[in-house]
Design an enzyme around this catalytic site. Sequence first.
Site, PDB file in Angstrom:
ATOM      1  N   SER B 157       0.828  -1.194   0.000  1.00  0.00           N
ATOM      2  CA  SER B 157       0.000   0.000   0.000  1.00  0.00           C
ATOM      3  C   SER B 157       0.878   1.266   0.000  1.00  0.00           C
ATOM      4  CB  SER B 157      -0.922  -0.061   1.222  1.00  0.00           C
ATOM      5  OG  SER B 157      -1.901   0.906   1.171  1.00  0.00           O
ATOM      6  N   ASP B 322      -9.062  -6.444  -4.232  1.00  0.00           N
ATOM      7  CA  ASP B 322      -8.649  -5.153  -3.679  1.00  0.00           C
ATOM      8  C   ASP B 322      -9.217  -4.045  -4.565  1.00  0.00           C
ATOM      9  OD1 ASP B 322      -7.337  -2.914  -2.739  1.00  0.00           O
ATOM     10  OD2 ASP B 322      -5.329  -3.773  -2.858  1.00  0.00           O
ATOM     11  N   HIS B 355      -8.159  -5.119   0.064  1.00  0.00           N
ATOM     12  CA  HIS B 355      -6.860  -4.484   0.239  1.00  0.00           C
ATOM     13  C   HIS B 355      -6.099  -5.091   1.424  1.00  0.00           C
ATOM     14  CE1 HIS B 355      -3.841  -1.464  -0.249  1.00  0.00           C
ATOM     15  NE2 HIS B 355      -4.085  -0.866   0.887  1.00  0.00           N
TER      16      HIS B 355
END
Lengths: 196, 385
Positions: B157, B322, B355
């Site tokens: 991320s 995600d 995610h």
Amino acid sequence: MRSDLEMIDEWIQPKTRVLDLACGPGELLHHLIQNKQVSGYGLEIRDKDLNTCIEKGIPVLEQNIDEGLQNFDDQSFDLVVMTHALQQFRRPDLLIDEMLRIGKECIITFPNFGHWRNRIHLAIKGRMPVSEFLPYNWYDTPNIHFFTFQDFERLCREKNIKILRWAAVDGQLKDHWWIRSMPNLFSETAIFHISR
Amino acid sequence: MPDVIPADSVGIVSPQIAQFETPLVLSCGHTLSSYQLVYETYGTLNADASNAILICHALSGDHHAAGFHSMDDKKPGWWDSAIGPNKAIDTNKFFVIALNNLGGCCGSTGPTSINPDTGKRWEADFPMVTVEDWVESQARLADSLGIQTFAAIIGGSLGGMQVLEWSIRYPDRLKSAVLIASAPKLSTQNIAFNEVARQSIRRDPEFFDGNYLGNETIPTNGLGLARMLGHITYLSDDAMGAKFGRQMRNDTYQYNYDIEFEVESYLRYQGEAFTKRFDANTYMLMTKALDYFDPASKTDNDLAKALSHTSCEFLLVSFTTDWRFAPERSEEIVNALVKAGKPVSYAKIEAAEGHDAFLFPIPRYMAVLNTFLTRISNNLTTEAK
């Protein structure tokens, strides 16, 4: 190395930029990167093959070829290769167009369904051929298109694609004169080097 | 709490602090005259200091990535599933460093630290920090630990964005870059989510323009709300559905605004728990760092050009469900690397967790990571000979 790969290895120039579609465990790219300083990428979707490529240090991208190759720029590779896979995709004709858009040249190998053994199998037994070379049943085969050496040649003609060279070989990669004289009947694998 | 430390755990670890007295000029123009970074290390640095891996954390991460601080710890570090002996990031082979980024609230200099100029907490006056600033401070941490080149820098991320910046800013200081569930810049929708999160904090009456600690309060409602929103975006619709469905607290509808559905209870709990461990100003800073990151903006919005001087090899990983950092976002980076002719491999992992998947030990994901890093480790051994 698989016989058709050995053959096309001779046709690939050192230090070129190669895209190998459906690269499998990366045999060809590995050889080219090690011995010809080729820079390249493989495309693959099978987990096991991807991992093998990563293990060997072959750049490999998980991408479903049937969903398109729009992410690759026009003429961004010297060579786009697809070995023993064209018969597995939904629209081989459109795929060839895409390959020739991305690559300056392409090398395609595929199983020649016109091989005499297949013909006999279908003619005598009346059933779809299952052989060591094409070891699948009709219902579980990944090969969804069956075509012959001549079919491919014809498609190239229709699309005005140049055939730079071709080879026709048997399972042992013997390039015998009789295979060369009647490739549609005697070749197990057809190999075409094409461009626009 | 572990009764015994698992064999594949790094065990009991303690954070360390690195103090820096060389001023750091930040992207925003402000200069931090001195600062500290808190970090942990796992494994052993080899003789030629070539086996170091840097872990860059995401939005709400910290330096405690693996192991336990004491036998009383309820949970191990945030990425314990991946870091440890014989795990994907194998501490038998690598010396792993995890730090808390500048502006953080877990021990590195940030809004809750004392501003040396005023003798009071920084709070709202703490300058904005960017991904670039983090990389700069991480490089100084590497210097202080005697590490010139990392075997790998890994992040998920927002952490992946730091890895990307490393590859651009210090191409010679890393052999490989691993970007997981990341993006080359935030999408409009991402920025929009961040803005809602920030506004929910800023509009909390307890926020006091960021100087809430001085007012002896915390914007619990705002920060909790921000986290609830964030949490929804980190999970997939399917994952939430599988976990809670329409499970209800009571057998019948109560026709009021108390908790009816279990998912409401879960979100409220997540929001509240977060306010106990995280600082609102840090949360705001981190979301801004996300918003600002856009390395291609310096090269005519051409990402391939931005990556043209990188010299490490890349591994990118994304997860099918995600939607906060969708696979397409990772593929933007992959495509730019291909265009720039850089070595890159990419795996799109089938995962239900959205995610958040990057924090789960999904077998194929761990296998890909391990295979890649094993080769990096083998290369180090070959080079040393």
